[in-house]
Design a protein around this motif. Structure first.
Motif, mmCIF file in Angstrom:
data_model
loop_
_atom_site.group_PDB
_atom_site.id
_atom_site.type_symbol
_atom_site.label_atom_id
_atom_site.label_comp_id
_atom_site.label_asym_id
_atom_site.label_seq_id
_atom_site.Cartn_x
_atom_site.Cartn_y
_atom_site.Cartn_z
ATOM 1 N N ALA A 13 0.834 -1.204 0.000
ATOM 2 C CA ALA A 13 0.000 0.000 0.000
ATOM 3 C C ALA A 13 0.865 1.250 0.000
ATOM 4 N N ILE A 14 0.617 2.153 -0.935
ATOM 5 C CA ILE A 14 1.215 3.481 -0.905
ATOM 6 C C ILE A 14 0.272 4.396 -0.134
ATOM 7 N N VAL A 15 0.810 5.090 0.868
ATOM 8 C CA VAL A 15 0.004 6.036 1.649
ATOM 9 C C VAL A 15 0.738 7.372 1.653
ATOM 10 N N THR A 16 0.122 8.404 1.093
ATOM 11 C CA THR A 16 0.744 9.723 1.100
ATOM 12 C C THR A 16 0.354 10.467 2.373
ATOM 13 N N GLY A 17 1.296 11.234 2.909
ATOM 14 C CA GLY A 17 1.028 12.020 4.112
ATOM 15 C C GLY A 17 0.735 11.161 5.321
ATOM 16 N N CYS A 18 1.632 10.198 5.617
ATOM 17 C CA CYS A 18 1.353 9.262 6.716
ATOM 18 C C CYS A 18 2.293 9.446 7.892
ATOM 19 N N ASN A 19 2.952 10.601 7.993
ATOM 20 C CA ASN A 19 3.877 10.801 9.108
ATOM 21 C C ASN A 19 3.162 11.092 10.429
ATOM 22 N N GLY A 94 -2.655 16.308 2.041
ATOM 23 C CA GLY A 94 -3.517 17.458 1.782
ATOM 24 C C GLY A 94 -3.101 18.655 2.620
ATOM 25 N N ILE A 95 -3.476 19.834 2.148
ATOM 26 C CA ILE A 95 -3.195 21.073 2.868
ATOM 27 C C ILE A 95 -4.444 21.944 2.863
ATOM 28 N N ILE A 96 -4.437 22.973 3.710
ATOM 29 C CA ILE A 96 -5.564 23.902 3.798
ATOM 30 C C ILE A 96 -5.033 25.314 3.964
ATOM 31 N N ARG A 97 -5.703 26.267 3.374
ATOM 32 C CA ARG A 97 -5.385 27.683 3.543
ATOM 33 C C ARG A 97 -6.676 28.409 3.897
ATOM 34 N N ARG A 98 -6.601 29.315 4.887
ATOM 35 C CA ARG A 98 -7.802 29.991 5.372
ATOM 36 C C ARG A 98 -7.731 31.494 5.110
ATOM 37 N N ALA A 99 -8.774 32.030 4.507
ATOM 38 C CA ALA A 99 -8.923 33.479 4.302
ATOM 39 C C ALA A 99 -10.323 33.745 3.777
ATOM 40 N N ASP A 100 -10.829 34.949 4.017
ATOM 41 C CA ASP A 100 -12.116 35.326 3.442
ATOM 42 C C ASP A 100 -12.055 35.216 1.927
ATOM 43 N N ASN A 114 -3.478 21.931 -6.228
ATOM 44 C CA ASN A 114 -2.408 21.065 -6.735
ATOM 45 C C ASN A 114 -2.157 19.877 -5.816
ATOM 46 N N VAL A 115 -2.095 20.132 -4.516
ATOM 47 C CA VAL A 115 -1.810 19.047 -3.572
ATOM 48 C C VAL A 115 -3.031 18.149 -3.383
ATOM 49 N N ASN A 116 -4.184 18.748 -3.149
ATOM 50 C CA ASN A 116 -5.357 17.980 -2.736
ATOM 51 C C ASN A 116 -6.062 17.262 -3.873
ATOM 52 N N LEU A 117 -6.025 17.823 -5.078
ATOM 53 C CA LEU A 117 -6.811 17.274 -6.174
ATOM 54 C C LEU A 117 -5.954 16.826 -7.363
ATOM 55 N N LYS A 118 -5.106 17.715 -7.845
ATOM 56 C CA LYS A 118 -4.307 17.387 -9.027
ATOM 57 C C LYS A 118 -3.388 16.208 -8.769
ATOM 58 N N LYS A 139 -6.839 -1.230 -5.494
ATOM 59 C CA LYS A 139 -7.734 -0.396 -4.702
ATOM 60 C C LYS A 139 -7.147 1.004 -4.588
ATOM 61 N N ILE A 140 -7.941 1.998 -4.933
ATOM 62 C CA ILE A 140 -7.546 3.396 -4.782
ATOM 63 C C ILE A 140 -8.525 4.050 -3.813
ATOM 64 N N ILE A 141 -7.967 4.659 -2.771
ATOM 65 C CA ILE A 141 -8.789 5.280 -1.727
ATOM 66 C C ILE A 141 -8.382 6.744 -1.616
ATOM 67 N N ASN A 142 -9.289 7.618 -1.947
ATOM 68 C CA ASN A 142 -9.041 9.051 -1.809
ATOM 69 C C ASN A 142 -9.566 9.539 -0.464
ATOM 70 N N VAL A 143 -8.960 10.593 0.039
ATOM 71 C CA VAL A 143 -9.441 11.171 1.298
ATOM 72 C C VAL A 143 -10.191 12.459 0.983
ATOM 73 N N ALA A 144 -11.489 12.408 1.195
ATOM 74 C CA ALA A 144 -12.370 13.548 0.977
ATOM 75 C C ALA A 144 -12.504 14.321 2.285
ATOM 76 N N SER A 145 -13.674 14.867 2.562
ATOM 77 C CA SER A 145 -13.853 15.730 3.734
ATOM 78 C C SER A 145 -15.334 15.982 3.956
ATOM 79 N N MET A 146 -15.675 16.475 5.125
ATOM 80 C CA MET A 146 -17.023 16.985 5.316
ATOM 81 C C MET A 146 -17.327 18.097 4.306
ATOM 82 N N LEU A 147 -16.272 18.791 3.872
ATOM 83 C CA LEU A 147 -16.468 19.875 2.907
ATOM 84 C C LEU A 147 -16.555 19.358 1.479
#
Length: 253
Positions: A13-19, A94-100, A114-118, A139-147
């Motif tokens: 299994a390849i798992v990205t962002g597993c630290n 995945g990453i997140i940026r917050r601003a109005d 780029n990180v989350n989707l592309k 098997k390919i498993i993507n990580v989505a969100s409540m959003l």
């Protein structure tokens, strides 16, 4: 019931962002089910590697910035050089940026998409090509969100990316199910990780969140274990294009 349907012995299994956090929880769950792990991270996954190896499984530590899809062919080459096969991909980075929305900048928009989707699409594409060539599906498993379901506030690029993840999951399932490749997603709810530390430290915000969760608690990385093993195993062979909410009932409230 054949409980060996959930076994992953001999698989990779390849798992990205597993630290840390949810990625770490999913990597450990897959290892407990018998899979060797290829971890793709920007920083050292020291704790994850130690725990995976303590289970008697192999852990390949690869470093990459998932904002640059140019790294993907090399990652696959390195993984195959050690393991000889790829069976499972978990697109968790995945990453997140917050601003109005009125002040949200192009650089933050592009970086998150780029990180989350592309990168999730092109990593999925590369693994799917390999799975088709090896002739035994995957098997390919993507990580989505409540959003993926809701709009959120002050996170326009994150919401767009995670809504895109859910749509992409359906689109890829439509094309690849006939090749024995199951593409599904997990949408975590409010989880107790580093990313939510500020929310949990805010007494009023924490109370408001807990009031909406029917189970009355924040999720833990271990809550991702059952869902990820299910979607990675033979038990989910007839599940395609679905986004599974692991949210303590948040969306039902």
């Amino acid at each position: 019931m054949q409980f060996d349907l959930f076994q992953l012995k001999g698989q990779v299994a390849i798992v990205t962002g597993c630290n840390t956090g949810l990625g770490q929880g999913m990597a450990l769950a897959l290892a407990q089910a018998g899979a060797d792990i290829v971890g793709v991270n920007q920083s050292a996954p020291t704790e994850t590697r130690a725990q995976v190896e303590a289970l008697g499984r192999r852990f390949l530590d690869l470093r990459a910035d998932m904002a640059d899809i140019g790294c993907i062919p090399g990652l696959l080459t390195q993984a195959l050089a050690l393991t000889g096969r790829i069976d499972i991909l978990v697109n968790n980075a995945g990453i997140i940026r917050r601003a109005d929305a009125l002040q949200f900048g192009e650089a933050d928009w592009d970086e998150v998409l780029n990180v989350n989707l592309k990168s999730a699409f092109f990593f999925s594409q590369a693994v799917a090509r390999h799975c088709m060539a090896q002739g035994r599906g995957g098997k390919i498993i993507n990580v989505a969100s409540m959003l993926s379901f809701q709009g959120g506030v002050r996170v326009p690029s994150y919401t767009a990316s995670k809504s895109g993840v859910m749509g992409m999951t359906k689109a890829l399932a439509n094309e690849w199910a006939a090749h024995g490749i199951n593409v599904n997603a997990i949408a975590p709810g409010y989880m107790a990780t580093n990313n939510t530390a500020a929310l949990r430290a805010d007494e009023s915000r924490n109370a408001a969140i807990l009031a909406r969760i029917p189970t009355g608690r924040w999720g833990e990385p271990s809550d991702m274990a059952g869902p990820v093993v299910f979607l990675a195993s033979q038990a989910s062979n007839y599940v395609n294009g679905y986004t599974l909410a692991v949210d303590g009932g948040w969306l039902a409230r």
